[in-house]
Design a protein around this motif. Structure first.
Motif, PDB file in Angstrom:
ATOM      1  N   HIS A  66       0.837  -1.203   0.000  1.00  0.00           N
ATOM      2  CA  HIS A  66       0.000   0.000   0.000  1.00  0.00           C
ATOM      3  C   HIS A  66       0.877   1.260   0.000  1.00  0.00           C
ATOM      4  CE1 HIS A  66      -3.271   2.648   0.753  1.00  0.00           C
ATOM      5  NE2 HIS A  66      -2.959   2.897   2.007  1.00  0.00           N
ATOM      6  N   HIS A  67       1.887   1.275   0.848  1.00  0.00           N
ATOM      7  CA  HIS A  67       2.800   2.421   0.940  1.00  0.00           C
ATOM      8  C   HIS A  67       4.108   2.067   0.224  1.00  0.00           C
ATOM      9  CE1 HIS A  67       0.574   3.080   4.975  1.00  0.00           C
ATOM     10  NE2 HIS A  67       0.006   3.835   4.065  1.00  0.00           N
ATOM     11  N   HIS A 100      -1.614   3.157  -3.721  1.00  0.00           N
ATOM     12  CA  HIS A 100      -2.013   3.910  -2.525  1.00  0.00           C
ATOM     13  C   HIS A 100      -3.536   4.130  -2.510  1.00  0.00           C
ATOM     14  CE1 HIS A 100      -2.037   7.778  -0.069  1.00  0.00           C
ATOM     15  NE2 HIS A 100      -1.791   6.794   0.768  1.00  0.00           N
ATOM     16  N   GLY A 180      -6.244   4.563   7.474  1.00  0.00           N
ATOM     17  CA  GLY A 180      -4.981   5.291   7.419  1.00  0.00           C
ATOM     18  C   GLY A 180      -5.017   6.652   8.081  1.00  0.00           C
ATOM     19  N   HIS A 222      -2.889   3.715  12.102  1.00  0.00           N
ATOM     20  CA  HIS A 222      -2.762   3.810  10.639  1.00  0.00           C
ATOM     21  C   HIS A 222      -2.465   2.422  10.059  1.00  0.00           C
ATOM     22  CE1 HIS A 222      -1.352   6.493   7.119  1.00  0.00           C
ATOM     23  NE2 HIS A 222      -1.401   5.262   6.676  1.00  0.00           N
ATOM     24  N   GLU A 226      -4.897  -0.575   7.886  1.00  0.00           N
ATOM     25  CA  GLU A 226      -4.543  -0.796   6.476  1.00  0.00           C
ATOM     26  C   GLU A 226      -3.828  -2.131   6.256  1.00  0.00           C
ATOM     27  OE1 GLU A 226      -2.665   2.995   5.217  1.00  0.00           O
ATOM     28  OE2 GLU A 226      -4.688   3.564   4.604  1.00  0.00           O
TER      29      GLU A 226
HETATM   30 ZN    ZN Z   1      -1.740   4.751   4.640  1.00  0.00          ZN
END
Ligand code: ZN
Length: 254
Positions: A66-67, A100, A180, A222, A226
Motif C-alpha cells: 500500500h505504501h 495507494h 490510514g 494507521h 490498512e
Molecule cells: Zn496509509
C-alpha cells in the motif's frame, strides 16, 4: 510452479485497481522493476526495509504494498533509507508494486472494504474527497450502545488499543470509516450524518470536533487499519495466475 510475467501482473493490478481514476501523492503501479518471471508474491502494508528483507527470505519475485517508496515532497536523492531499500530490491531483482489511494478505494478488496469486513460493517454510500470514505453500519443491522461499546468491539477485532474521543448522542447506527491517515475526513463524515467515524490516526483538532459535535471519533492505528487491503488484492491476483502469495505483517504501533 505457476508463473506469469511482470507486464501481465502489472496489467492485472491496474485492471483491478484503476489507478488512472485517482489523484494521488505518488506513483501507483510498478515502482521498481525486477525480474520478468514471477512465481511468488509477498504482500505487506509498507515497503519498509524489514518487509523487503522478509520478502527476500521468502524468495519473493514481487512485493505488493500500500505504501511504496515514492511520495510527493521527497528530495529525490537515493541516500540513507532509500538507498538501503532500493539496493536490496535491485540486488535481488524483486519487483515492487505499490498502490495507494486505489487500494483504499476498491469496493470489495480495498483497505476500507476489508476493514469493514473485519469490523462487521457494510457500506451503503461513499463520502469525502475522491469518494474514499465509506458510510454504512453494522452488517447485522444493529447498533452500538455507546462510543465505548464501539471502541471495545474494534479493539477486540483489531487486537490493539484504540483512541476514542467524543460521545455519540444516542446509539451508534451510522458509521463512517476511512483507513490510514484520514482524520481530515472527519468533518465530511459528520456532514454525511455519521454517529461515529473510524480511521487510523487522530490529530489535535478532531478531538474538539468530536466533543463539540457529539460524534464519536475512533483512531485505531494507521497500520492496523490498512493491514487488510494489500493481502486481499495480492491473493486475488495471485489466484488468477496460480501464483504463490504470502502476506507478511511487519508490526507498527503507529
Ligand atoms: Zn496509509
Amino acid at each position: 510452479m505457476n508463473t506469469t510475467t511482470r507486464p501481465d501482473l502489472l496489467q492485472a493490478f491496474d485492471a483491478l485497481l484503476e489507478p488512472a481514476r485517482f489523484k494521488d501523492y505518488g506513483p501507483n503501479g510498478l515502482q521498481v522493476e525486477g525480474k520478468r518471471q514471477v512465481h511468488r508474491i509477498v504482500s505487506g502494508v509498507t515497503a519498509s526495509r524489514a518487509l523487503i528483507e522478509a520478502a527476500i527470505d521468502a524468495q519473493a519475485d514481487a512485493v505488493f504494498v500500500h505504501h511504496g517508496l515514492f511520495w510527493r515532497g521527497q528530495d529525490g536523492c537515493v541516500t540513507g533509507w532509500m538507498k538501503q531499500r532500493l539496493a536490496l530490491l535491485l540486488a535481488h531483482d524483486i519487483n515492487l508494486f505499490a498502490y495507494h489511494l486505489p487500494l483504499d478505494a476498491h469496493p470489495e478488496l480495498g483497505n476500507n472494504a476489508q476493514l469493514g469486513l473485519q469490523l462487521g460493517l457494510t457500506a451503503g454510500a461513499r463520502f469525502g474527497e475522491q469518494n474514499l470514505g465509506f458510510l454504512g453500519g453494522r452488517s447485522d443491522g444493529g447498533s452500538f450502545a455507546s462510543t465505548c461499546a464501539l471502541a471495545e468491539h474494534i479493539e477486540s477485532r483489531l487486537k490493539r488499543p484504540v483512541v476514542q474521543v467524543g460521545q455519540a448522542q444516542a446509539a451508534i447506527k451510522n458509521i463512517a470509516w476511512c483507513s490510514g491517515g484520514a482524520q481530515g475526513y472527519f468533518e465530511a463524515a459528520i456532514a454525511a450524518g455519521a454517529d461515529a467515524f473510524i480511521t487510523g490516526e487522530i490529530s489535535e483538532p478532531q478531538a474538539h470536533y468530536a466533543r463539540e459535535m457529539g460524534v464519536a471519533f475512533i483512531a485505531c492505528g494507521h497500520h492496523a487499519s490498512e493491514r487488510y487491503g494489500a493481502p486481499a488484492v495480492a491473493a486475488h491476483v495471485a489466484a488468477q495466475f496460480g501464483l504463490q502469495h504470502q502476506f507478511i505483517d511487519i508490526d507498527n504501533p503507529a
